[in-house]
Each structure stands twice: as structure tokens, then as C-alpha cells.
Design a protein around this motif. Structure first.
Motif, mmCIF file in Angstrom:
data_model
loop_
_atom_site.group_PDB
_atom_site.id
_atom_site.type_symbol
_atom_site.label_atom_id
_atom_site.label_comp_id
_atom_site.label_asym_id
_atom_site.label_seq_id
_atom_site.Cartn_x
_atom_site.Cartn_y
_atom_site.Cartn_z
ATOM 1 N N MET A 184 0.836 -1.175 0.000
ATOM 2 C CA MET A 184 0.000 0.000 0.000
ATOM 3 C C MET A 184 0.880 1.238 0.000
ATOM 4 O O MET A 184 1.962 1.241 0.553
ATOM 5 C CB MET A 184 -0.849 0.052 1.250
ATOM 6 N N THR A 185 0.365 2.258 -0.575
ATOM 7 C CA THR A 185 1.070 3.530 -0.598
ATOM 8 C C THR A 185 1.185 4.055 0.823
ATOM 9 O O THR A 185 0.232 4.023 1.586
ATOM 10 C CB THR A 185 0.286 4.536 -1.459
ATOM 11 N N SER A 186 2.353 4.557 1.168
ATOM 12 C CA SER A 186 2.558 4.997 2.544
ATOM 13 C C SER A 186 1.924 6.352 2.828
ATOM 14 O O SER A 186 1.639 6.681 3.946
ATOM 15 C CB SER A 186 4.049 5.049 2.855
ATOM 16 N N SER A 187 1.740 7.160 1.831
ATOM 17 C CA SER A 187 1.124 8.459 2.039
ATOM 18 C C SER A 187 0.216 8.746 0.855
ATOM 19 O O SER A 187 0.652 8.725 -0.287
ATOM 20 C CB SER A 187 2.194 9.542 2.166
ATOM 21 N N LEU A 188 -1.038 8.970 1.111
ATOM 22 C CA LEU A 188 -2.026 9.178 0.064
ATOM 23 C C LEU A 188 -2.342 10.656 -0.068
ATOM 24 O O LEU A 188 -2.132 11.431 0.846
ATOM 25 C CB LEU A 188 -3.306 8.408 0.419
ATOM 26 N N ALA A 189 -2.872 11.046 -1.225
ATOM 27 C CA ALA A 189 -3.279 12.437 -1.420
ATOM 28 C C ALA A 189 -4.796 12.516 -1.343
ATOM 29 O O ALA A 189 -5.498 11.682 -1.895
ATOM 30 C CB ALA A 189 -2.800 12.948 -2.765
ATOM 31 N N ARG A 190 -5.298 13.496 -0.653
ATOM 32 C CA ARG A 190 -6.740 13.713 -0.562
ATOM 33 C C ARG A 190 -7.234 14.382 -1.830
ATOM 34 O O ARG A 190 -6.467 14.959 -2.584
ATOM 35 C CB ARG A 190 -7.048 14.621 0.630
ATOM 36 N N PRO A 192 -1.997 16.367 1.637
ATOM 37 C CA PRO A 192 -1.538 14.993 1.856
ATOM 38 C C PRO A 192 -2.233 14.385 3.059
ATOM 39 O O PRO A 192 -2.465 15.067 4.057
ATOM 40 C CB PRO A 192 -0.038 15.143 2.092
ATOM 41 N N ALA A 193 -2.582 13.131 2.955
ATOM 42 C CA ALA A 193 -3.123 12.405 4.097
ATOM 43 C C ALA A 193 -1.951 11.898 4.920
ATOM 44 O O ALA A 193 -0.844 11.725 4.419
ATOM 45 C CB ALA A 193 -3.974 11.231 3.617
ATOM 46 N N ALA A 194 -2.195 11.683 6.194
ATOM 47 C CA ALA A 194 -1.150 11.131 7.059
ATOM 48 C C ALA A 194 -0.806 9.729 6.576
ATOM 49 O O ALA A 194 -1.661 9.022 6.042
ATOM 50 C CB ALA A 194 -1.638 11.094 8.501
ATOM 51 N N TRP A 254 -0.202 9.469 12.095
ATOM 52 C CA TRP A 254 -1.044 8.299 12.337
ATOM 53 C C TRP A 254 -2.295 8.281 11.472
ATOM 54 O O TRP A 254 -3.414 8.320 11.974
ATOM 55 C CB TRP A 254 -1.447 8.242 13.816
ATOM 56 N N GLY A 255 -2.147 8.192 10.188
ATOM 57 C CA GLY A 255 -3.311 8.061 9.316
ATOM 58 C C GLY A 255 -3.972 6.706 9.510
ATOM 59 O O GLY A 255 -3.321 5.706 9.817
ATOM 60 N N ILE A 256 -5.272 6.691 9.328
ATOM 61 C CA ILE A 256 -6.060 5.465 9.516
ATOM 62 C C ILE A 256 -6.605 5.007 8.169
ATOM 63 O O ILE A 256 -7.211 5.788 7.436
ATOM 64 C CB ILE A 256 -7.240 5.699 10.471
ATOM 65 N N ALA A 257 -6.414 3.730 7.861
ATOM 66 C CA ALA A 257 -7.098 3.088 6.739
ATOM 67 C C ALA A 257 -8.225 2.275 7.363
ATOM 68 O O ALA A 257 -7.973 1.364 8.149
ATOM 69 C CB ALA A 257 -6.157 2.186 5.953
ATOM 70 N N SER A 287 -7.089 8.343 6.410
ATOM 71 C CA SER A 287 -6.269 8.504 5.212
ATOM 72 C C SER A 287 -6.877 7.764 4.034
ATOM 73 O O SER A 287 -6.615 8.111 2.886
ATOM 74 C CB SER A 287 -4.857 7.974 5.460
ATOM 75 N N ALA A 288 -7.667 6.729 4.317
ATOM 76 C CA ALA A 288 -8.311 5.948 3.256
ATOM 77 C C ALA A 288 -9.466 5.160 3.851
ATOM 78 O O ALA A 288 -9.382 4.689 4.982
ATOM 79 C CB ALA A 288 -7.309 5.002 2.612
#
Length: 185
Positions: free
Chosen positions: A1-7, A12-14, A44-47, A86-87
Motif C-alpha cells: 500500500m502507498t505509505s502516504s495518500l493524497a486527498r 496529503p493524508a497522514a 497516524w493516518g487510519i485506513a 487517510s483511506a
């Protein structure tokens, strides 16, 4: 999985370090809220994954994984934008589930599922057959998803992960552990 996603809004998402199963109201008003307010929230982004139905994950994804939390009190309603997600994924998105759990960056797995989510039945047999056949089909049980995710993590040598059941059940940790052990056997 991508470590940092874009909103969708370009922010940038955490990075995803926390995976959650059970994208319901309790999770959004508690774990996601407290993560939003943590001093290191940007780390600490949350999927988050739905249990069964995909509609909530789809709706949150359409709005950039951000939502408004309404807190009601005698003094009136308070609204707050929560952006700690984050996702968001439907529960059937096994590829994303396995990808996050196989990542050494992911350090925490939380769950908020119902008691029925831990019960055996025909879905357990389907999940066992799917995993024995290679595990690329959707898994519908909590135990099946946990076992598949932990197997992916082990195969990737991704290190330890904290698993925190937040279910409204007496002795929820033991219930989750027993479900995983029984399924793995």
C-alpha cells in the motif's frame, strides 16, 4: 500500500499506521476523533474498512475521507471536521487489507465489530475454502480477514503489530483471540 495518500482537496493524508475494521459511528466518534486530537496525529493516518456493506466507505472516499462529527449536549450541537482517515475501503477490498497489514509501517489494528461478527457459520467455511485456494477472493468473516492479514504480515516479515479489539463485548480481547485461533486451526 502507498505509505502516504493524497486527498481530493490536494492535502496529503497522514501515512497509514493504523488499520481499522468496522467503519461505523462508534469508531468515527471515538478512535478517529482521538487520533485527530493526538499530539502526533500527522503521523497516524487510519485506513478503515467497512464490515460488509460498501456504501459508507464509498461516501467517505467521495468526500476526501473527511467528515463532520456532531457532538450534542445541553449547550447545543458542536460540529468538528475530522480528517484522521487517510483511506476508506469496503470490507471486500482484500488487496488493500493485505497490503496495509503486510506493511511494516502499520503498527496498530483496531476492530469494532458486533458479537455476530465473531460467530461461526457458512461464511466461515467459505472463507476457509477461499484461503486454502489462494486467498484472492473476498473474505467476509472477521476471523478470516484477521488470519489472512496476519499471514500476509508474517510473510512480509513486517514485525509486530498491536491488535486492539474495541467491540462492545465482555472480554472482547479473548473473544477475538479465540476466533482467530479457531479459524487458523
Amino acid at each position: 500500500m502507498t505509505s502516504s495518500l493524497a486527498r481530493r482537496d490536494g492535502r496529503p493524508a497522514a501515512p497509514v499506521r493504523h488499520v481499522h475494521l468496522g467503519l461505523g459511528n462508534f469508531f468515527r466518534a471515538h478512535q478517529a476523533f482521538y487520533t485527530e486530537h493526538a499530539p502526533d496525529a500527522a503521523d497516524w493516518g487510519i485506513a478503515a474498512f467497512t464490515g460488509r456493506r460498501p456504501e459508507l466507505a464509498e461516501a467517505l472516499t467521495e468526500q476526501g475521507d473527511v467528515y463532520t462529527l456532531v457532538t450534542r449536549s445541553g449547550d447545543g450541537d458542536r460540529r468538528e471536521l475530522i480528517s484522521s482517515l487517510s483511506a476508506c475501503h469496503p470490507g471486500a477490498d482484500l488487496g488493500s487489507w493485505l497490503g496495509y497489514l503486510a506493511s511494516a509501517q502499520t503498527r496498530l489494528l483496531t476492530l469494532t465489530v458486533t458479537e455476530a461478527g465473531y460467530r461461526d457459520g457458512p461464511a466461515t467455511e467459505r472463507d476457509l475454502a477461499a484461503l486454502k485456494a489462494g486467498g484472492d477472493g473476498p473474505l467476509s468473516t472477521v476471523a478470516g480477514r484477521l488470519v489472512a492479514g496476519l499471514a500476509a504480515r508474517r510473510a512480509a516479515d513486517a514485525g509486530p503489530i498491536a491488535i486492539v479489539p474495541c467491540d462492545n463485548l465482555t472480554d472482547n480481547g479473548a473473544v477475538a483471540a479465540r476466533a482467530v485461533a479457531d479459524f487458523a486451526r
